[in-house]
Design an enzyme around this catalytic site. Structure first.
Site, PDB file in Angstrom:
ATOM      1  NE  ARG A   1      -2.558   0.040   3.692  1.00 54.39           N
ATOM      2  CZ  ARG A   1      -3.486   0.761   4.483  1.00 54.39           C
ATOM      3  NH1 ARG A   1      -4.739   0.297   4.334  1.00 54.39           N
ATOM      4  NH2 ARG A   1      -2.891   0.823   5.704  1.00 54.39           N
TER       5      ARG A   1
ATOM      6  CB  THR B   1      -2.453   6.969  -2.511  1.00 51.66           C
ATOM      7  OG1 THR B   1      -1.725   6.022  -2.687  1.00 51.66           O
ATOM      8  CG2 THR B   1      -1.836   8.360  -2.910  1.00 51.66           C
TER       9      THR B   1
ATOM     10  CG  ASP C   1       2.679  -3.007   9.260  1.00 53.93           C
ATOM     11  OD1 ASP C   1       2.694  -4.109   8.734  1.00 53.93           O
ATOM     12  OD2 ASP C   1       2.565  -2.097   8.443  1.00 53.93           O
TER      13      ASP C   1
ATOM     14  CG  ASP D   1       6.177  -3.301   9.786  1.00 49.39           C
ATOM     15  OD1 ASP D   1       6.726  -3.819   8.767  1.00 49.39           O
ATOM     16  OD2 ASP D   1       5.900  -2.146   9.794  1.00 49.39           O
TER      17      ASP D   1
HETATM   18  C1  PRP Z   1      -1.087  -4.716   4.414  1.00 48.25           C
HETATM   19  C2  PRP Z   1      -2.006  -5.951   4.616  1.00 48.25           C
HETATM   20  C3  PRP Z   1      -2.750  -5.872   3.227  1.00 48.25           C
HETATM   21  C4  PRP Z   1      -3.002  -4.491   3.080  1.00 48.25           C
HETATM   22  C5  PRP Z   1      -4.564  -4.124   3.458  1.00 48.25           C
HETATM   23  O1  PRP Z   1       0.058  -4.793   3.551  1.00 48.25           O
HETATM   24  O2  PRP Z   1      -0.987  -7.175   4.777  1.00 48.25           O
HETATM   25  O3  PRP Z   1      -2.120  -6.596   2.253  1.00 48.25           O
HETATM   26  O4  PRP Z   1      -2.004  -3.968   4.042  1.00 48.25           O
HETATM   27  O5  PRP Z   1      -4.504  -2.931   3.465  1.00 48.25           O
HETATM   28  P1  PRP Z   1      -5.854  -2.425   2.285  1.00 48.25           P
HETATM   29  O6  PRP Z   1      -6.911  -3.190   2.610  1.00 48.25           O
HETATM   30  O7  PRP Z   1      -5.967  -0.859   2.818  1.00 48.25           O
HETATM   31  O8  PRP Z   1      -5.278  -2.475   0.891  1.00 48.25           O
HETATM   32  P2  PRP Z   1       1.243  -3.887   3.442  1.00 48.25           P
HETATM   33  O9  PRP Z   1       0.746  -2.901   2.265  1.00 48.25           O
HETATM   34  O10 PRP Z   1       1.259  -3.204   4.713  1.00 48.25           O
HETATM   35  O11 PRP Z   1       2.241  -4.719   3.047  1.00 48.25           O
HETATM   36  P3  PRP Z   1       3.147  -5.846   3.588  1.00 48.25           P
HETATM   37  O12 PRP Z   1       2.316  -7.046   3.632  1.00 48.25           O
HETATM   38  O13 PRP Z   1       4.283  -6.127   2.627  1.00 48.25           O
HETATM   39  O14 PRP Z   1       3.486  -5.432   4.923  1.00 48.25           O
HETATM   40  N1  URA Z   2      -2.421  -3.140   6.942  1.00 44.99           N
HETATM   41  C1  URA Z   2      -2.091  -3.558   8.144  1.00 44.99           C
HETATM   42  O1  URA Z   2      -1.085  -4.392   8.184  1.00 44.99           O
HETATM   43  N2  URA Z   2      -2.694  -3.305   9.210  1.00 44.99           N
HETATM   44  C2  URA Z   2      -3.968  -2.566   9.135  1.00 44.99           C
HETATM   45  O2  URA Z   2      -4.542  -2.362  10.180  1.00 44.99           O
HETATM   46  C3  URA Z   2      -4.314  -2.089   7.923  1.00 44.99           C
HETATM   47  C4  URA Z   2      -3.619  -2.510   6.829  1.00 44.99           C
END
Ligand code: PRP
Ligand code: URA
Length: 209
Positions: free
Chosen positions: A104, A108, A200, A203
């Site tokens: 994400r 944005t 997160d 993380d």
């Molecule tokens: C997080 C999570 C989802 C997304 C959800 O990923 O694992 O994929 O955010 O958010 P959304 O519904 O608003 O799209 P992130 O972008 O943090 O990436 P990561 O899994 O690599 O940490």
């Molecule tokens: N992605 C995450 O990992 N946590 C949230 O709460 C939203 C998006």
């Protein structure tokens, strides 16, 4: 409209509480996500079709049931979806695994696709998209669109925690996709995090920040 199935099994809810807890460290977080994924897998596969075959037991022969119908593909959304793969593979050891890399944009909240590698026969499989978090719904929505563009015909979405906003996006854009979650949380905050959520997920799974 696709169904929203909230998995309220006591074991799932108990483990989810400790996944949410900020004092849960990386090792335990990973283990709990793995365990909850396996329990969720039990529910998501509840209605898989069966057929009868003939089997010889040491005592006699009988007719008994085995799985039939579509084979399964697991599609984790990188990174955090990776934490749900092993639990599912414990139940479905022969499933193929495809990966979709999305992150994400922090400003944005729009998903950016950086990787995709899928089994060649996705059109013939039941695909289960794995991602712990359904927040704005942008990532899952993009992943499902990518799969459909490449021929997928049968998709389920499996997340630990969802915000109402994310559920709405998937139900509006993909009425053919059922959503399986452990909790429908209250809302999103101004940073696009699920409230109360679990922080997160990527993380916490990988010990990054
Ligand atoms: C997080 C999570 C989802 C997304 C959800 O990923 O694992 O994929 O955010 O958010 P959304 O519904 O608003 O799209 P992130 O972008 O943090 O990436 P990561 O899994 O690599 O940490
Ligand atoms: N992605 C995450 O990992 N946590 C949230 O709460 C939203 C998006």
């Amino acid at each position: 409209m696709g169904k929203l199935i909230i998995l309220d099994h006591p074991l799932i809810q108990h483990k989810l509480t400790y996944i949410r807890d900020e004092n849960t460290g990386t090792k335990q977080f990973r283990e709990l996500v793995n365990e909850v994924s396996m329990l969720m897998g039990f529910e998501i596969t509840r209605n898989l079709p069966l057929k009868e075959i003939e089997v010889n037991t040491p005592v006699t022969n009988c007719r008994a049931q085995v799985l039939t119908g579509k084979k399964i593909g697991l599609i984790p959304i990188l990174r955090a979806g990776l934490g749900m793969v092993d639990g599912m593979l414990q139940l479905l050891p022969a499933a193929r695994v495809g990966h979709i890399g999305l992150y994400r944009d922090p400003e944005t909240f729009m998903p950016v696709e950086y990787y995709i590698k899928l089994p060649s026969d996705i059109s013939e499989r039941l695909l289960i998209v794995l991602d712990p978090m359904l927040a704005t719904g942008g990532s899952a929505n993009d992943a499902i669109e990518s799969l459909k563009k490449r021929g997928a015909k049968s998709i389920k979405l499996m997340c630990l925690v969802a915000a109402p906003e994310g559920v709405k996006v998937i139900q509006e854009n993909h009425p053919d996709v059922d959503i399986y979650i452990c909790s429908l949380d209250e809302s999103l905050n101004e940073k696009g995090y699920i409230v109360p959520g679990l922080g997160d997920a990527g993380d916490r799974l990988f010990g990054t920040k």
